[in-house]
Write an enzyme that holds these catalytic residues in place. Sequence first.
Site, mmCIF file in Angstrom:
data_model
loop_
_atom_site.group_PDB
_atom_site.id
_atom_site.type_symbol
_atom_site.label_atom_id
_atom_site.label_comp_id
_atom_site.label_asym_id
_atom_site.label_seq_id
_atom_site.Cartn_x
_atom_site.Cartn_y
_atom_site.Cartn_z
ATOM 1 N N CYS A 1 0.846 -1.201 0.000
ATOM 2 C CA CYS A 1 0.000 0.000 0.000
ATOM 3 C C CYS A 1 0.880 1.250 0.000
ATOM 4 O O CYS A 1 1.618 1.499 0.959
ATOM 5 C CB CYS A 1 -0.894 0.012 1.226
ATOM 6 S SG CYS A 1 -1.963 -1.431 1.378
ATOM 7 N N GLY B 1 2.043 -5.768 8.332
ATOM 8 C CA GLY B 1 1.962 -4.338 8.070
ATOM 9 C C GLY B 1 0.946 -4.033 6.987
ATOM 10 O O GLY B 1 -0.224 -4.412 7.082
ATOM 11 N N ASP B 2 1.405 -3.345 5.941
ATOM 12 C CA ASP B 2 0.515 -3.007 4.825
ATOM 13 C C ASP B 2 0.869 -3.803 3.574
ATOM 14 O O ASP B 2 0.633 -3.344 2.452
ATOM 15 C CB ASP B 2 0.573 -1.502 4.536
ATOM 16 C CG ASP B 2 1.978 -1.041 4.161
ATOM 17 O OD1 ASP B 2 2.943 -1.813 4.376
ATOM 18 O OD2 ASP B 2 2.117 0.082 3.646
ATOM 19 N N GLU B 3 1.425 -4.993 3.758
ATOM 20 C CA GLU B 3 1.790 -5.859 2.632
ATOM 21 C C GLU B 3 0.860 -7.071 2.584
ATOM 22 O O GLU B 3 0.587 -7.703 3.609
ATOM 23 C CB GLU B 3 3.242 -6.322 2.742
ATOM 24 C CG GLU B 3 4.248 -5.208 2.516
ATOM 25 C CD GLU B 3 5.668 -5.710 2.445
ATOM 26 O OE1 GLU B 3 6.537 -4.964 1.966
ATOM 27 O OE2 GLU B 3 5.923 -6.855 2.887
#
Length: 265
Positions: free
Chosen positions: A143, A184-186
């Site tokens: 993201c 996280g954002d992965e």
Amino acid sequence: MIVSLLAASVVAVIDFLVGDKVPLVVLYLPSIMMLCWAVRPMWAYLAAGICSSAWMVDDLLVLERHHVSPHNLWIASVHFVFFTVITGMLVRLRAAHERERLYARTDALTGLANSKAFHDVADRELARAKRYENQIAVAFIDCDNFKTVNDTLGHRTGDALLKTIAETMEEGVRKMDTAARMGGDEFAILLPEATMEDAQMVISRLRETLLARMEKNGWPVTFSIGVAIYRTLPDSIEDIIHSADVLMYEVKQNTKDAVTFQLVA
């Protein structure tokens, strides 16, 4: 279920042969516990009622009584309460075990598979792809500007954003695909039996939907995506995941908000 019933029947026969000299009521417990753990609790409670009555029936047959006394009913009730208490404890233990097993493989925030579960599924799919000579693909998604959302709009909004991504991914992939939050954002998506055309269709459509939902909510987030499609399969799923990860970072370092596909022949 059959094993449990046979075991209880054996205990009942032995109980009848030895009479009241040796109380064997505890020996019914393994059968009840087996039914509770392996089948359904309702069958365990039913077995508890049957087994708690076995002592009373045995007493009537051995002593040749023609009626059930209050003492018989009391003892049978005590046995039933004993069995049901143990069964209830085992039901709660089983539920806790199932929750722990689910949490060990599920991302707590999004409900997607976690990194460990993703690797386990990917390993199995790679082995199946080798057996049937199928292709396999992995997409890695990062993201863009997610930290900005957390810093300016707060972590609650950031969590809502991640949940929205997860919901969109679950709706947008094929039934055979596996979507996961890697941390996280992965995120990652495993696409079994996917050709280049399949991967392009699924991921491009998913990216468009993700961008539309970000825009609808006013979130300044885009997506850097790398997709590795393997025709010649490697020995380890780590190679495929690494290739997709490298492709994603190349997109993120260069332009962001883009997707790149690579076919490994």
